[in-house]
Design an enzyme around this catalytic site. Structure first.
Site, PDB file in Angstrom:
ATOM      1  N   HIS A 164       0.577  -1.317  -0.021  1.00 45.93           N
ATOM      2  CA  HIS A 164       0.006  -0.013   0.005  1.00 45.93           C
ATOM      3  C   HIS A 164       0.892   1.149   0.178  1.00 45.93           C
ATOM      4  O   HIS A 164       2.014   1.048   0.622  1.00 45.93           O
ATOM      5  CB  HIS A 164      -0.944   0.095   1.202  1.00 45.93           C
ATOM      6  N   CYS A 166      -0.212   2.555  -4.567  1.00 46.22           N
ATOM      7  CA  CYS A 166      -0.933   3.695  -4.954  1.00 46.22           C
ATOM      8  C   CYS A 166      -0.105   4.904  -4.606  1.00 46.22           C
ATOM      9  O   CYS A 166       0.800   5.108  -3.622  1.00 46.22           O
ATOM     10  CB  CYS A 166      -2.475   3.831  -3.780  1.00 46.22           C
TER      11      CYS A 166
END
Length: 244
Positions: A86, A129
């Site tokens: 992440h 991301c």
């Protein structure tokens, strides 16, 4: 594998599960499909002559220690770093959900800190991301969280002789499927095909094109795209995956 037979070194760091430290609340979602990505990358890069090390679910300190260790290792023709977690703009999250600034990792490999890597091409691939925007241009899982951070230039603090490629463009999410990420799986497809013999910029351009034009998210967030992008300060052509 002896050094003279080694094409280069490759480090894969991937986080699939997140566990807050004692007393902390909240945790980032599990990232399904990560093991499919890293197992395939390990096999592909090994076949291409790289000495590969794989590190799963590690802390921020362990990530930096891995880079410190690599900075002191004799290198071959090039060095490859693959980060999968992440993230948000300019950072990824470790096993505990602690942010790890990418510029801190780049700095470890800078020529003044890593003489053995001076002049050695360094390739960074980041599956994470870079924000919360969806590309109008998979699954409902994405590789980000709801934390905001200040954006910074792709090339800021990038060591000399480097290439940096992200799975998505600035401010946007990157998708992670149970079957693996479209970005890293497509990279593997290219490295297993004849495209591996192309000059690096041509490989990366094809990678960006294939992800951008053949992928579309499904499920709750169906219909969105993903646009990889890269920056480079290389001053010569590079054939890091070519086999003679």
């Amino acid at each position: 594998m002896m050094l003279k037979e080694m094409k280069g070194r490759a480090v894969i760091i991937a986080i699939s599960e997140f566990h807050p430290r004692h007393g902390e609340v909240g945790s980032l979602d599990q990232r399904k499909g990560v093991k499919r990505d890293v197992n395939r990358l390990f096999k592909v890069l090994s076949r291409l002559g790289y000495k590969v090390s794989l590190h799963m679910d590690v802390s921020a300190k362990e990530i930096k220690d891995i880079y410190q260790k690599e900075s002191k290792m004799p290198q071959g023709e090039s060095f490859i770093s693959i980060l999968s977690s992440h993230g948000n703009e300019g950072l990824i999250y470790d096993f505990y959900g602690t942010p790890v600034l990418l510029r801190d990792l780049y700095d470890i490999l800078a020529p003044n800190n890593s003489p053995l890597l001076a002049g050695v091409p360094k390739l960074f691939f980041v599956q994470a991301c870079r924000g919360e925007q969806f590309d109008e241009g998979v699954f409902l899982e994405t590789d980000g969280d709801t934390c905001a951070t200040d954006a910074f230039s792709l090339s800021l603090n990038l060591p000399r002789d480097s290439v940096l490629m992200f799975a998505s463009s600035e401010g946007h999410v990157a998708f992670q499927n149970p079957g693996g990420s479209v970005f890293l799986q497509t990279l593997c497809n290219l490295l297993e095909g004849e495209e591996r013999n192309l000059e690096l910029n041509r490989i990366l351009t094809r990678l960006a094109h294939m992800v951008a034009y053949t992928f579309q998210s499904q499920g709750q967030y169906g219909g969105f795209k993903e646009m990889p992008c890269y920056t480079t300060n290389l001053t010569r052509e590079l054939y890091p995956f070519r086999q003679s």
